[in-house]
Design an enzyme around this catalytic site. Structure first.
Site, short mmCIF file in Angstrom:
data_model
loop_
_atom_site.label_atom_id
_atom_site.label_comp_id
_atom_site.label_asym_id
_atom_site.label_seq_id
_atom_site.Cartn_x
_atom_site.Cartn_y
_atom_site.Cartn_z
N GLU A 147 0.75 -1.30 0.09
CA GLU A 147 0.00 0.05 -0.09
C GLU A 147 0.90 1.19 0.08
O GLU A 147 1.84 1.23 0.82
CB GLU A 147 -0.87 0.12 1.32
CG GLU A 147 -1.49 -1.24 1.33
CD GLU A 147 -2.45 -1.34 2.84
OE1 GLU A 147 -2.77 -0.36 3.26
OE2 GLU A 147 -2.70 -2.53 3.45
N GLU B 174 -10.07 6.65 2.15
CA GLU B 174 -10.42 5.78 3.22
C GLU B 174 -10.63 6.67 4.51
O GLU B 174 -9.40 7.71 4.45
CB GLU B 174 -9.68 4.60 3.57
CG GLU B 174 -9.96 3.74 4.93
CD GLU B 174 -9.07 2.68 5.15
OE1 GLU B 174 -9.17 1.86 5.98
OE2 GLU B 174 -8.01 2.42 4.46
#
Length: 419
Positions: free
Chosen positions: A224, A334
């Site tokens: 990520e 997010e």
């Protein structure tokens, strides 16, 4: 502009990927003598001897550490690792900074990829070293325990891929685009950079790309990278560059930034360091172009490039599924919603504006591409998922050289339709 509908299968994949839970605690807790010893041991492990230290205007201290002394080599799998200073194969040999600047100048004079880090104004790290943001005692004490510092909480004991209480008890909310399940060897995209407001210190707002292999039932692997605002981790509200990895569904392996695992080779960018400038509403738009790819000709390691500069790599030996290929690539925003006082958070995603407001108001990710087995970049076909009424996402695929496959996303959080 047509929004791509979400299939049930994509819901499964999305929840498999992003059910990582972060541990919260009272920032003012006291520490015992035993814990003080453990904290100091961790500080000694993370803060390696520096050739040079640079005080940043934002309060950070950047230690210039020899490449061979970085925390990555504390990992037992990397004890005898031979450092690779550059990949053998690159899926796009053109300088992304030059391409992005030319494209932006043609498309809109209000776009820029001239991102820097504030510590650069006070010096630079010598060749052969890398900048590492110095970890402070208070950083560790904000975590629920010494062992949990810099880590996501594992997703354990679920009988299926979908947690039916996710979004009620977990608090993670998304506006995300994803590929279908397949075989992928990398991802590239231009990510709009903002400084969203975060309501609570134990909430965050981030934008990133996820490179995923496997499932929770088979030890999920992820790589990520992106930007985040996370007061709980960093102690401030600045927009920061971050990375993460796990090879067992966030249980024991992996961590944020430069703990043991990722090997940095670049002496310019500090992972975990603040990014400046950020985008302004109706003003100049700032971007990060992130390329992550598997160098199959060089041992299968996963390399990362930022704005045309190679940053470093995740050795293939860290992973199981990602040792071969990725099965899903995802991009998007997010946030954490702790529902303080029983209400939805006002933590913003992206720019804090809904995507219907479009360019120079809403946040975007553009030129979304994946790397195939022949190491060629190709336009990605994506599906979307979002938290209705609180945050949104709108996608489009064009032949335009500036936008390509892209989406606008984000929102303000709490509003009349999201109480």
């Amino acid at each position: 502009m047509a929004e791509v509908k979400l299939s049930f299968g994509f819901v499964v994949v999305l929840y498999v990927l992003m059910a990582a839970r972060l541990c919260y605690t009272d920032n003012n807790r006291s520490s015992s003598s035993h814990e003080n010893v453990e904290v100091q041991k961790l500080l000694n492990s993370l803060n390696k001897p520096a050739v040079k230290s640079i005080k940043s205007p934002d309060g950070d201290i950047m230690d210039c550490v020899r490449i061979s002394d970085q925390p990555a080599f504390d990992h037992p799998l990397l004890k005898n690792h031979t450092i690779k200073m550059r990949p053998i194969y690159h899926p796009n040999p053109v300088d992304d900074n030059k391409v992005s600047s030319m494209v932006n100048a043609t498309a809109d004079r209000h776009s820029s990829s001239s991102i820097t880090q504030l510590w650069h104004s006070n010096g630079k790290c010598p060749k052969g070293t890398i900048p590492i943001r110095r970890t402070k005692k208070e950083d560790i004490l904000r975590a629920s325990s010494v062992d949990s510092y810099g880590k996501k909480k594992s997703f354990i004991g679920k009988s299926s891929f979908i947690d039916v209480e996710l979004g009620v008890t977990d608090g993670h909310e998304y506006a995300v685009a994803s590929t279908k399940t397949g075989q992928f060897y990398g991802s590239k995209s231009a990510i709009n950079l903002w400084n969203p407001k975060v309501q609570q210190s134990n909430e965050f707002s981030l934008t990133q790309t996820w490179v995923v292999g496997g499932t929770y039932n088979t030890s999920l692997n992820t790589i990520e990278a992106g930007w985040q605002v996370y007061p709980f981790l960093y102690g401030d509200n600045k927009t920061r560059l971050f990375i993460y990895w796990t090879s067992d569904g966030y249980q024991k392996t992996g961590c944020y930034n430069l703990c043991s695992g990722f090997i940095q080779t670049n002496n310019k960018y500090a992972i975990g360091g603040s990014l400046s400038p950020t985008s302004k509403t109706d003003g100049t738009q700032q971007e990060l172009t992130i390329l992550i790819w598997k160098d199959n000709a060089g041992g299968g390691d996963w390399w990362m490039q930022l704005n045309g500069e190679t940053i470093g790599y995740w050795p293939s030996s860290l992973f199981t599924h990602l040792r071969n290929s990725a099965s899903v690539i995802q991009w998007g925003g997010e946030i954490i919603n702790t529902r303080s006082q029983g209400r939805h958070t006002t933590t913003q995603m992206g720019s804090g504006q809904f995507p219907k407001l479009w360019y120079r108001k809403a946040s975007y990710i553009r030129k979304i591409e994946t790397v195939d087995q022949s190491n060629a970049l190709s336009t990605a076909e994506v599906y979307t998922f979002h938290e209705e009424n609180c945050y949104d996402i709108l996608t489009n695929i064009t032949t335009d050289s500036f936008w390509g496959t892209h989406f606008f996303y984000g929102g303000p959080g709490r509003n009349p339709n999201c109480p």
